[in-house]
Enzyme design. Structure first.
Site, PDB file in Angstrom:
ATOM      1  N   ASP A 508       0.832  -1.203   0.000  1.00 15.70           N
ATOM      2  CA  ASP A 508       0.000   0.000   0.000  1.00 15.70           C
ATOM      3  C   ASP A 508       0.863   1.249   0.000  1.00 15.70           C
ATOM      4  O   ASP A 508       2.043   1.219   0.340  1.00 15.70           O
ATOM      5  CB  ASP A 508      -0.894   0.006   1.242  1.00 15.70           C
ATOM      6  CG  ASP A 508      -0.083   0.223   2.501  1.00 15.70           C
ATOM      7  OD1 ASP A 508       0.882  -0.532   2.695  1.00 15.70           O
ATOM      8  OD2 ASP A 508      -0.386   1.150   3.263  1.00 15.70           O
ATOM      9  N   GLU A 509       0.264   2.361  -0.364  1.00 23.09           N
ATOM     10  CA  GLU A 509       0.845   3.701  -0.208  1.00 23.09           C
ATOM     11  C   GLU A 509       2.287   3.792  -0.699  1.00 23.09           C
ATOM     12  O   GLU A 509       3.165   4.313  -0.016  1.00 23.09           O
ATOM     13  CB  GLU A 509       0.761   4.132   1.264  1.00 23.09           C
ATOM     14  CG  GLU A 509      -0.659   4.229   1.756  1.00 23.09           C
ATOM     15  CD  GLU A 509      -0.754   4.664   3.212  1.00 23.09           C
ATOM     16  OE1 GLU A 509      -1.793   5.220   3.577  1.00 23.09           O
ATOM     17  OE2 GLU A 509       0.201   4.445   3.980  1.00 23.09           O
TER      18      GLU A 509
END
Length: 822
Positions: A508-509
């Site tokens: 993620d991210e």
């Protein structure tokens, strides 16, 4: 995942990096620096929409130059001060230095402002410190944490009290809210939690369990299969105890069981070993409630979801093995069966990997070392020398023991090291390894596990303000590193006798740190990729690597959503952490329609690092939710995500509509639910307990049991706040039933040393009459007037002047935070 910068968060801590101000020589002595740090005044407050830091200088200043470091989890573009300059170092590190030519006056107070305000006094970070060239840095004494003798919890004395906001849950509002959720009804006579599918008392004489039980028959299993449930302490094994006959027959739904306690014996038939253990757990809860004179009883039970998880972040701030083992005990008590351990992130690497000792030698410790050859830069309140509380790691023996004990409780451990973003601890540890081996004249060994392209000139900032936290996914050494880590974890699981079934990539991210990497430019050309396809390429490569090892890949939904399903292994898990009101429902259903295992991890409800209530005295980050109380978790509908709009408001407490724009296809379903504790502001095990419990009990209820009030999912339907599509009367009745069953569980947790949250009372004074109530727990309430003694509250009482009130733990030794009304 843990993206707390989407709102104007702030943490006013003085953290340090090892940076020294270039060109400054210091005549300061260590004694002067020590005295300066011990006597410097420091206060953080909110002031007209800004954060205010007041620095009060002592009467004696150091002879030479000094720098002051603080941390803010939200970005600070510019600070307003006539006396000080502010520089962002990395992550949440910021440095304050006196401006050139400025003369500071001993004893004077100077103010620094920067945009954004905190909504909680606990969003600050402790252990600020002072740096002077050539000297050991020192923590500013005023910024050290203290512990409240009433609650036993850490607090931050340098943060000024904050005022209530328009949407804050004042004691008066809490009183009204609590009252609306209370239903007058008979208390349940069966108190098993989570609620069984069906349970009823039968006719006959009570079974005398005070003399214990004996296992008269155990077919289809072995004693170790059920030993952990017996060792929970409520059911004592005895040669003369009530006979228990257990048959594990492999029939029915996994983890299901049927129990009959009647005519002087107990018969259990279970689908598997876990079901048999859960039957004994349920039996023990009810027997303890009935003081071991068990009324004849029949239970038929099976879980709602096969995946019932709890996630603990050990990376940001470490939590002890003892805490993890205690968590396993509580998970087993409430039939949770997946422990997701987040072991690697920007701020720390928390598991020893035999071929790569630098990961824990350097990556598990934070201290004042600019080169990061000995440790990582301080983050999140670690301080200049680090801390035994927030630093640390699991040894191989620790991890193997945790896996074995979890398995004995029928809990699967899922390890996670976030990649390719959120990977700074790994990146910096491998850079330290590289420098050491290069200095030893071993270039080939130095480059073997390097995670950065040295020619990458990309300038980026991650979601949490790091400029160097992302693995370079275009170099072979990155995949060699990952393969080595997974192989070693897999070896630990084999040594534990428990196969590694799921590995969580994170994914993620990602900051996208590869634009100007020659290695990535070459890979883009070779594979005909675009920069946007780089993260999906990485996820696919690692997922295929895992698949070949017989391990199911898992990741957070934002990263997993961009891969091509046809390139992934057949079995894939995605943790859906999209927001209810920001597209998360469509994302979850879209990925479920791929045939993946979807584990609902909705941050507005299931991120337990969010505060219980919108109140400046409640701890927690609040980018996803201003208040996640026990009722909100209990009322969550994981299989009908759109329906939650009927009950829940957005971050600004506004009702919204959720439309089912990408419906679940026929035959597709949600496969699990998981609660998350991220640890940015969670520095102690007791704070972790406070945030996890009792919300985890409501999580367990929804993971195991479907409420009769939950509407069936209908594809394409839309819901709006207060639209009446939920059987609210049925919900309140079920909530009251849950609340009544909660009280004995809280007493048991108290006895086990679990520092669960005691709810602050709702309270009001009307016409000189004081009234108080509680959101949950059926606990005792105390009150006092100004200067008075604490008195037990037994009902409305006439008072004069302001009143303070608090709730009391069952043992009478621990108290909630105090609230005041007038």
């Amino acid at each position: 995942m843990s993206t707390f910068i989407r709102s104007s968060l702030f943490a006013a801590t003085l953290l340090a990096t090892t940076a020294l101000v270039p060109g400054i020589s210091s005549a300061t002595t260590q004694a002067q620096l020590d005295s300066f740090a011990n006597t410097l005044g420091y206060k953080v407050s909110n002031d007209a929409g800004r954060t205010r830091i007041d620095i009060t200088l002592p009467k004696s200043l150091p002879d030479g130059a000094w720098s002051l470091y603080f941390g803010s989890v939200s970005a600070i573009a510019k600070a307003d001060s006539d006396q000080f300059d502010l520089t962002h170092i990395n992550g949440d590190n910021f440095r304050v230095t006196p401006k050139p030519g400025v003369t500071l006056t001993p004893g004077a107070t100077y103010t620094i402002y920067y945009p954004g305000v905190a909504r909680s006094e606990y969003q600050a970070m402790p252990n600020a410190y002072i740096v002077a060239d050539g000297l050991a840095p020192r923590t500013i004494a005023a910024t050290r944490t203290k512990f409240d003798p009433q609650s036993g919890l850490e607090y931050l004395p340098f943060v000024a009290p904050m005022a209530y906001e328009a949407i804050s849950l004042t004691p008066e509002r809490a009183f009204a809210l609590n009252a609306t959720r209370q239903v007058a009804q008979a208390k349940p006579d069966i108190v098993i939690l989570p609620t069984p599918l069906a349970a009823t008392h039968l006719e006959g004489k009570p079974l005398p369990l005070s003399g214990g039980i004996r296992i008269a028959k155990l077919d289809g299993g072995t004693l170790p299969d059920i030993k952990a449930a017996l060792d929970a302490g409520r059911l004592r094994l005895s040669k003369t105890g009530v006979p228990v006959e257990i048959t594990i027959d492999g029939q029915g739904k996994a983890e299901s069981y049927h129990l009959i306690a009647q005519d002087g014996k107990i018969t259990i038939t279970a689908a598997d070993a876990a079901g048999a253990a859960y039957a004994l757990t349920s039996l023990g809860q009810q027997a303890a409630y009935e003081h071991n004179r068990l009324k004849p009883l029949e239970i038929s039970d099976a879980p709602r979801f096969g995946f019932r998880g709890l996630h603990i972040d050990l990376a940001r701030n470490f939590h002890s093995k003892a805490f993890i083992l205690a968590t396993i005990d509580q998970m087993a008590e409430y039939k949770l069966n997946r422990l997701h351990l987040h072991l690697g992130d920007d701020e720390g690497w928390r598991l020893a990997i035999k071929p790569l000792p630098e990961l824990t030698e350097i990556g598990s410790h934070r201290c004042h070392d600019l080169s990061e050859d000995k440790c990582l830069l301080p983050q999140l309140g670690a301080g200049p020398q680090g801390s035994q509380i927030v630093d640390g790691y699991l040894t191989r023996a620790d991890y193997i023991e945790i896996v074995q004990i979890a398995a004995a409780h029928h809990i699967e451990v899922i390890p996670s090291f976030d990649m390719p973003g959120h990977s700074r601890a790994a990146v910096r540890s491998m850079e330290a390894r590289y420098r050491r081996l290069m200095a030893e004249g071993k270039p080939e060994a130095a480059n073997e596990f390097r995670l950065q392209d040295p020619d990458d000139k990309t300038v980026y900032s991650s979601i949490q303000h790091y400029n160097d936290n992302t693995l370079n996914i275009c170099i072979p050494s990155t995949y060699h590193f990952i393969d080595t880590v997974i192989d070693d974890i897999q070896a630990m699981h084999r040594e534990a006798g428990v196969p590694l079934k799921i590995y969580h990539i994170g994914a993620d991210e990602t900051a996208g740190a590869w634009t100007n990497s020659p290695a990535c430019q070459a890979l883009i050309k070779e594979k005909s990729l675009t920069p946007e396809h780089m993260t999906p390429y990485f996820i696919t490569q690692v997922s295929q690597m895992l698949g070949k090892k017989g391990i199911e890949p898992a990741g957070w939904s934002d990263g997993m959503g961009h891969v091509k399903p046809e390139d992934m292994p057949k079995v894939v898990q995605s943790n859906s952490w999209g927001g209810l009101f920001t597209g998360g429902v469509a994302e979850a259903y879209r990925q479920a329609n791929r045939g993946w295992d979807i584990v609902i991890s909705t941050p507005e409800v299931l991120y337990f690092d969010m505060p219980y209530a919108p109140d400046p005295k409640e701890r927690g980050m609040d980018w996803a939710s201003r208040g996640t109380d026990l009722f909100k978790v209990f009322a969550f509908m994981p299989e009908n995500l759109v329906a939650n709009a009927s009950l829940m408001t957005d971050l600004q407490a506004r009702g919204q509509t959720i439309a089912d724009t990408e419906p679940l296809e026929s035959g597709r379903k949600i496969t699990g639910i998981q609660g998350q504790l991220w640890s940015e502001g969670v520095r102690t095990d007791s704070i972790a307990d406070y945030l996890i419990y009792p919300r985890t009990l409501a999580l367990a209820e929804r993971a195991w049991h479907t409420g009769s009030w939950e509407p069936a999912y209908v594809a394409g339907r839309a819901y709006h706040y207060g639209d009446g599509q939920i059987d609210y009367k049925g919900l309140l009745s079920d909530w009251q039933n849950f609340n009544d069953r909660l009280a004995p569980r809280l007493a048991n947790m108290e006895a086990a040393g679990i520092a669960y949250r005691l709810p602050a009372p709702g309270a009001r004074i009307t016409g000189g009459v004081f009234e108080a109530n509680l959101a949950y727990g059926d606990l005792a309430i105390q009150y006092r007037t100004t200067g008075g003694k604490w008195t037990a509250y037994r009902g409305p009482v006439a008072v004069k002047g302001p009143v303070e009130t608090r709730s009391v733990a069952p043992n009478g030794k621990r108290f909630s935070r105090i609230v005041s009304v007038q």
